[in-house]
Design an enzyme around this catalytic site. Structure first.
Site, short mmCIF file in Angstrom:
data_model
loop_
_atom_site.label_atom_id
_atom_site.label_comp_id
_atom_site.label_asym_id
_atom_site.label_seq_id
_atom_site.Cartn_x
_atom_site.Cartn_y
_atom_site.Cartn_z
N HIS A 22 -1.59 10.08 -3.41
CA HIS A 22 -2.87 9.68 -2.83
C HIS A 22 -3.77 10.88 -2.60
O HIS A 22 -4.94 10.88 -2.96
CB HIS A 22 -2.65 8.96 -1.50
CG HIS A 22 -3.94 8.62 -0.80
ND1 HIS A 22 -4.55 9.48 0.09
CD2 HIS A 22 -4.75 7.54 -0.89
CE1 HIS A 22 -5.66 8.94 0.53
NE2 HIS A 22 -5.81 7.77 -0.05
N HIS A 51 0.83 -1.21 0.00
CA HIS A 51 0.00 0.00 0.00
C HIS A 51 0.87 1.26 0.00
O HIS A 51 1.55 1.55 0.98
CB HIS A 51 -0.89 -0.04 1.24
CG HIS A 51 -1.89 1.06 1.33
ND1 HIS A 51 -1.94 1.95 2.38
CD2 HIS A 51 -2.90 1.41 0.50
CE1 HIS A 51 -2.94 2.79 2.21
NE2 HIS A 51 -3.54 2.49 1.07
#
Length: 251
Positions: A58, A16
């Site tokens: 992100h 991640h």
């Protein structure tokens, strides 16, 4: 070009935003660290720069990662490339990242509509369609990406996940297949508020209709082992190093 993303079979560790231990998240260093501990899958996110380039990020803004009150889309890729994220790292374009790790498989969350065309262009220029999975919280955007990059696989967006959960409750394979709408995976948290998403019936139904279940974001080894025992196919984790160790111990 057929996708090799899901071959061989799992379980899979999806790093991640890379492995952000002594590295800033979503940077070339974080991805290199994830690969160094044995992760084959890199999970990441893209926005569009001011000049229409898919950039790894992100957040839509730089406040959290760089302490600057500005949006990604307000800066050109050249300007983003001069931002100090720490550890001698900066923002990278999707194209440069795909080029830097030609053997890695990428799980790409397209965060905004403006990033769709730049993402497609980066994948085309690097000929990476067969090693990427494309996703978006927007199910409409996910379906658009699937149509525009036919060599890539996709995971289901938010509304599709909810429809699939209903299908699992009703134990309806037909409804489940329609909820997938061509997607090959459900990438979901274990819970959404009070609602439990990851259940044995949901996993069993996903497998019955040919889909995988990847759970995010799982960082505790005990939780990793429990979810693997339940039958999940992938762990999306900030600690790829720990997840790789859990898989090694189980094998």
């Amino acid at each position: 070009m057929s996708s090799t993303y899901l071959a061989p079979s799992g379980p899979r560790v999806l790093a991640h935003r890379g492995l952000a231990v002594d590295a800033p998240e979503n940077t070339l260093l974080a991805f290199a660290k994830a690969i160094a501990v044995g992760a084959d899958y890199l999970e990441t996110d893209v926005h569009a720069s001011q000049d229409g380039i898919a950039v790894i990020s992100h957040d839509p803004r730089l406040d959290r990662v760089a302490g600057r009150a500005v949006a990604v889309g307000q800066l050109t890729m050249a300007e983003l490339g001069r931002v100090d994220l720490g550890h001698d790292q900066t923002f990278s374009s999707l194209e440069a990242t795909l080029d830097a790790f030609p053997e890695a498989r990428f799980n790409i969350d397209v965060k905004e509509e403006a990033a769709v065309e730049p993402t497609i262009a980066a994948i085309a220029r690097t000929r990476s369609a067969n090693r990427v999975l494309l996703t978006s919280f927007s199910e409409r955007r996910r379906q658009r990406l699937a149509a525009l990059v036919p060599g890539a696989v996709t995971s289901v967006g938010g509304s599709g996940v909810l429809r699939f959960r209903s299908a699992a409750y009703l134990r309806s394979p037909g409804s489940a297949a329609r909820a997938l709408h061509g997607g090959v995976a459900l990438q979901i948290p274990e819970r959404s508020g009070p609602l439990r998403l990851v259940t044995r019936p949901l996993i069993d139904l996903a497998h019955r209709v040919g889909a995988e279940v990847h759970v995010w974001t799982v960082n505790d080894p005990a939780d990793m082992a429990r979810l693997l025992d339940l039958g999940v196919d992938g762990l999306v984790t900030d600690r790829a190093d720990l997840a790789i160790q859990v898989l090694a111990e189980r094998s």
